[in-house]
Design an enzyme around this catalytic site. Structure first.
Site, PDB file in Angstrom:
ATOM      1  N   SER A  46      35.579  25.865  -1.083  1.00  0.00           N
ATOM      2  CA  SER A  46      36.778  25.116  -0.694  1.00  0.00           C
ATOM      3  C   SER A  46      38.019  25.980  -0.876  1.00  0.00           C
ATOM      4  O   SER A  46      39.082  25.654  -0.339  1.00  0.00           O
ATOM      5  CB  SER A  46      36.903  23.835  -1.531  1.00  0.00           C
ATOM      6  OG  SER A  46      36.803  24.123  -2.906  1.00  0.00           O
ATOM      7  N   GLU A 183      27.211  15.009  -1.991  1.00  0.00           N
ATOM      8  CA  GLU A 183      28.536  14.895  -1.351  1.00  0.00           C
ATOM      9  C   GLU A 183      28.480  13.978  -0.134  1.00  0.00           C
ATOM     10  O   GLU A 183      27.586  14.096   0.718  1.00  0.00           O
ATOM     11  CB  GLU A 183      29.044  16.284  -0.923  1.00  0.00           C
ATOM     12  CG  GLU A 183      30.391  16.195  -0.192  1.00  0.00           C
ATOM     13  CD  GLU A 183      31.132  17.501  -0.043  1.00  0.00           C
ATOM     14  OE1 GLU A 183      30.640  18.558  -0.500  1.00  0.00           O
ATOM     15  OE2 GLU A 183      32.230  17.470   0.558  1.00  0.00           O
TER      16      GLU A 183
HETATM   17  O1  KIV Z   1      33.580  24.083  -2.455  1.00  0.00           O
HETATM   18  C1  KIV Z   1      33.723  23.066  -3.139  1.00  0.00           C
HETATM   19  O2  KIV Z   1      34.790  22.782  -3.703  1.00  0.00           O
HETATM   20  C2  KIV Z   1      32.576  22.171  -3.280  1.00  0.00           C
HETATM   21  C3  KIV Z   1      32.782  20.854  -3.950  1.00  0.00           C
HETATM   22  C4  KIV Z   1      33.575  19.945  -3.088  1.00  0.00           C
HETATM   23  C5  KIV Z   1      31.522  20.249  -4.404  1.00  0.00           C
HETATM   24  O3  KIV Z   1      31.514  22.509  -2.855  1.00  0.00           O
END
Ligand code: KIV
Length: 284
Positions: A46, A183
């Protein structure tokens, strides 16, 4: 000081204590989330959307994760540090998967890796664990498959899709993941999975019955602005606090109110006089 949290410790927390996980991509954030008592820090892919301005996580590379993981690991003392395996760092072959997981541990200083997928990537999960690296699984709305899903859409809403996600979860559990992110799936499915696997489940947009929860730091604190995804709760409006602080700074400089007397360093009268005498400070 709190005892260092390990992957086996997280595994043992199921049915005993709710697990907290949050993303961090830099040193100051790591210090804040650790001092707040979080169990697991995720250097998530992310980072691409939150920090680097990409529209999806697909652009993130192993180099990006290693770069941010290094900053986090330098500043972390006790939380379990999990590094995300980005798109195309494990999908193509078992060999690449093990090599890239190794980089995230060896160069990035992480304690474990996380990768998306179930039945389709069990061979890679097995090989990474066999290399001595703890793996966190991730099923449901897996953002690296956004193009396959046709957008960031809740998964597991049909019998077929729910059965596949349950199968993926069970296979990952049997393969030895120490925890499993669920998720973007309905709460009822997350509850069934949580009750069907021996490893702890960590939910994001998966309801109340998971063994733990994970959120993206910037989403839950409204940085830079409030995030209106249904599954995110605004725990603080830090973006607004930060903006106010910067506005106050801009205003103070424009109005000649910063720096103030106590923000400056003065020369002693003796040195000032000496400089004046030598004519070196004609302007004083
Ligand atoms: O990349 C991320 O932040 C994630 C979480 C949302 C679980 O994979």
């Amino acid at each position: 000081m709190k005892k260092k949290i390990t992957a086996p410790k997280v595994y043992s927390m199921k049915n005993k204590e709710k697990i907290t996980m949050i993303t961090s991509y830099d040193c100051p954030t790591t210090k804040i989330v650790e001092s707040a008592g979080v169990d697991i820090i995720l250097v998530g892919d992310s980072v691409g959307m939150v920090m680097l301005g990409y529209p999806t996580t697909l652009e993130v590379t192993v180099d990006d994760i290693v770069h941010h993981a290094k900053a986090v690991s330098r500043c972390s003392e006790y939380a379990l540090k999990v590094g995300d395996m980005p798109f195309m760092s494990y999908q193509a072959s078992v060999e690449e998967a093990v090599k890239n997981a190794g980089r995230i541990i060896q160069q990035g200083g992480m304690d474990a890796v996380k990768l998306e997928g179930g039945e389709n990537h069990i061979d890679k999960v097995k090989a990474i664990i066999n290399a001595g690296i703890p793996v966190m699984g991730h099923v449901g709305l897996t953002p690296q498959s956004v193009n396959l899903f046709g957008g960031f859409k809740i998964q597991g809403k049909t019998v077929e899709s729910a059965k596949q996600i349950l199968k993926d979860a069970k296979l990952l559990d049997e393969t030895g993941v120490f925890a499993l992110v669920l998720e973007g799936i309905p709460e009822e499915l997350a509850k069934i999975i949580t009750e069907s696997v021996s490893c702890p489940t960590i939910g994001i947009g998966a309801g109340r019955y998971c063994d733990g929860q994970v959120l993206v730091f910037h989403d839950m604190l409204s940085i830079p602005e409030p995030c209106y995804f249904k599954f995110v709760k605004q725990f603080e409006n830090a973006g607004e606090i930060m903006r106010k602080g910067v506005e106050n700074y801009v205003k103070a400089v424009k109005e000649h109110k910063f720096p103030e007397q106590n923000n400056v360093t003065h020369l002693s009268d003796e040195i000032l006089q000496a400089l004046k005498n030598r004519g070196e400070l004609r302007c004083i």
